[in-house]
Design an enzyme around this catalytic site. Structure first.
Site, PDB file in Angstrom:
ATOM      1  CG  LEU A  38      41.377  40.748  50.332  1.00 57.95           C
ATOM      2  CD1 LEU A  38      41.329  41.233  51.778  1.00 57.95           C
ATOM      3  CD2 LEU A  38      40.135  41.233  49.577  1.00 57.95           C
ATOM      4  CB  SER A  39      45.544  41.774  44.974  1.00 54.96           C
ATOM      5  OG  SER A  39      44.847  41.130  43.986  1.00 54.96           O
ATOM      6  CB  SER A  40      48.959  40.278  49.822  1.00 58.01           C
ATOM      7  OG  SER A  40      49.004  38.899  49.529  1.00 58.01           O
ATOM      8  CG  ASP A  59      41.965  39.126  34.840  1.00 58.75           C
ATOM      9  OD1 ASP A  59      41.625  37.919  34.736  1.00 58.75           O
ATOM     10  OD2 ASP A  59      42.784  39.511  35.710  1.00 58.75           O
ATOM     11  CG  ASP A 112      44.703  40.729  40.950  1.00 61.63           C
ATOM     12  OD1 ASP A 112      43.523  41.009  40.702  1.00 61.63           O
ATOM     13  OD2 ASP A 112      45.083  39.581  41.248  1.00 61.63           O
ATOM     14  CD  GLU A 116      51.463  36.747  40.520  1.00 60.82           C
ATOM     15  OE1 GLU A 116      51.219  35.529  40.611  1.00 60.82           O
ATOM     16  OE2 GLU A 116      51.240  37.561  41.435  1.00 60.82           O
ATOM     17  N   GLY A 128      46.792  35.912  51.239  1.00 60.43           N
ATOM     18  CA  GLY A 128      46.105  34.667  50.916  1.00 60.43           C
ATOM     19  C   GLY A 128      44.601  34.759  51.060  1.00 60.43           C
TER      20      GLY A 128
HETATM   21  C1  GLA Z   1      43.169  36.519  40.586  1.00 59.91           C
HETATM   22  C2  GLA Z   1      44.033  36.893  39.387  1.00 59.91           C
HETATM   23  C3  GLA Z   1      43.339  37.928  38.499  1.00 59.91           C
HETATM   24  C4  GLA Z   1      41.909  37.516  38.159  1.00 59.91           C
HETATM   25  C5  GLA Z   1      41.158  37.048  39.404  1.00 59.91           C
HETATM   26  C6  GLA Z   1      39.824  36.447  39.085  1.00 59.91           C
HETATM   27  O1  GLA Z   1      43.043  37.637  41.433  1.00 59.91           O
HETATM   28  O2  GLA Z   1      45.273  37.397  39.820  1.00 59.91           O
HETATM   29  O3  GLA Z   1      44.103  38.149  37.343  1.00 59.91           O
HETATM   30  O4  GLA Z   1      41.898  36.531  37.158  1.00 59.91           O
HETATM   31  O5  GLA Z   1      41.898  36.088  40.145  1.00 59.91           O
HETATM   32  O6  GLA Z   1      38.985  37.394  38.539  1.00 59.91           O
END
Ligand code: GLA
Length: 379
Positions: free
Chosen positions: A121-123, A32, A168, A156, A118
């Site tokens: 899974l993008s909490s 990304d 994410d 971020e 952690g």
């Molecule tokens: C984390 C980052 C994303 C992406 C992934 C790896 O989730 O937040 O932007 O770079 O790592 O693909």
């Protein structure tokens, strides 16, 4: 639930609620921030925010997950990190909004989340997007989905100190139920790719203690940027295999490996999306296996625990399962796709072999692809 939490703390009902999901990335890792492609889907786990605007300039936040903590600050304060990580995300979002000209007024916020924290899974993206959705609606800003995602990423990059890409936040904003999204991280164009109904998404959380994640993550990004500088291109989107090979002598061996991962991973994303559309599990399995191998050997972001989970899944189901480490790396979870009838066998194999091989216990989730940002304003 959020309504109860809000009422308990603020003695009044909220004006609205917003919620946004965590995500699992099927493939397209570390592409990304290189202007490439990714193929994530949302989880059914979500972060929720209930809000009510205030007459003054105070922002007050409580969280179900941290019941003894309250964060309070002035909307006009310069960004000052909080010692509480969850509250820091709120401060960072308010600061990112302000830096783009959206000035928040006072608001009471109650948050709760069932996204595992952690675990890759993008909490945090779920929190950022839910909060942005809430503030956008509360203050009538009419910010569109792509801009919400960019503001989450900005919070971020500029305030939390993680140089993440946009995947994410974009999937958390735009996800569609039952589908993955093929996202072009340069144009932000999204194409929906249905996940075959008879397949399950199985997440195997390694429970490996993740360390130095942000610093190693940022170091990988710096490797890619150094490779671009050496090749005099703006991003790896502008490179192809021939160009990379021609520039090999100007790159360090590490920079070459990182760039090679990104170029091949972009191809795997497109091949996986095509195979998903054909419901061709063996072809998806091949792409994910190659993806994991590249994460282990070229990008060097896997750990023995996630390598073991992938090996256990493959030893049990062969090409009836697609499996690879997912997310920001250095541990976290493995994502698997398999026929729903094969799920019990897969989970049994993990139960039988994982602890024996690693001394750790995995947490497993059987999921379906969830919905993106939802906002409900009764104000
Ligand atoms: C984390 C980052 C994303 C992406 C992934 C790896 O989730 O937040 O932007 O770079 O790592 O693909």
């Amino acid at each position: 639930m959020s309504v109860n939490l809000f009422e308990q703390h603020f003695d009044v009902s909220p004006e609205g609620t917003a919620s946004a999901p965590g995500r699992v990335n099927l493939i397209g890792e570390f592409t990304d921030y290189n202007d490439g492609w990714v193929l994530p889907c949302a989880l059914q786990f979500r972060c929720h925010v209930a809000w009510r605007r205030r007459e003054d300039n105070t922002i007050t936040a409580v969280s179900r997950e941290y019941p003894d903590e309250i964060d309070s600050f002035q909307a006009c304060d310069e960004y000052k990190p909080s010692t509480r990580p969850w509250a820091n995300y709120i401060r960072a979002i308010v600061a990112a909004l302000r830096s783009e000209g959206y000035v928040t007024q006072g608001i009471d916020l109650a948050l709760w989340s069932d996204v595992p924290q952690g675990r890759g899974l993008s909490s945090s993206a779920a929190l950022e997007v839910a909060l942005l959705g809430a503030l956008n609606s509360a203050f009538n800003w009419n910010i569109d989905g792509a801009e919400i995602a960019k503001l989450g990423q900005l919070s971020e990059n500029a305030f939390i100190g993680c140089q993440c890409g946009i995947m994410d936040q974009l999937i958390s904003t735009k996800a569609q139920p039952g589908a993955a999204l093929l996202l072009d991280c340069q144009s932000l164009e999204a194409i929906s790719v249905t996940i075959p109904k008879q397949w399950s998404i199985v997440i195997l959380d390694s429970n490996y203690p993740r360390k130095l994640v942000d610093s190693e993550y940022n170091a990988r990004r710096a490797d890619c940027e150094a490779a671009c500088a050496a090749m005099t291109i703006p991003s790896l989107r502008a490179a192809d295999t021939q160009r990379l090979a021609a520039c090999r002598d100007t790159l360090t061996a590490t920079q070459y490996r990182r760039a090679a991962h990104v170029l091949e991973e972009n191809k795997r994303v497109k091949a996986t999306a095509a195979a998903l559309q054909q419901a061709d599990l063996a072809a998806v399995a091949e792409q994910l296996a190659n993806g994991h191998h590249s994460l282990a050997n070229h990008y060097e972001v896997t750990v023995p625990a996630t390598d073991a989970l992938v090996a256990i899944a493959k030893a049990e189901l062969g090409n009836r399962v697609a499996a690879r480490q997912t997310g920001g790396g250095f541990g976290g979870a493995v994502v698997c796709l398999c026929h729903r009838d094969d799920v019990p066998q897969l989970l049994n194999a993990v139960e039988r072999d994982y602890t024996q091989r690693t001394g750790l216990k995995a947490t497993t989730f059987v999921c379906e692809a969830g919905t993106g940002l939802e906002v409900n304003n009764n104000g």
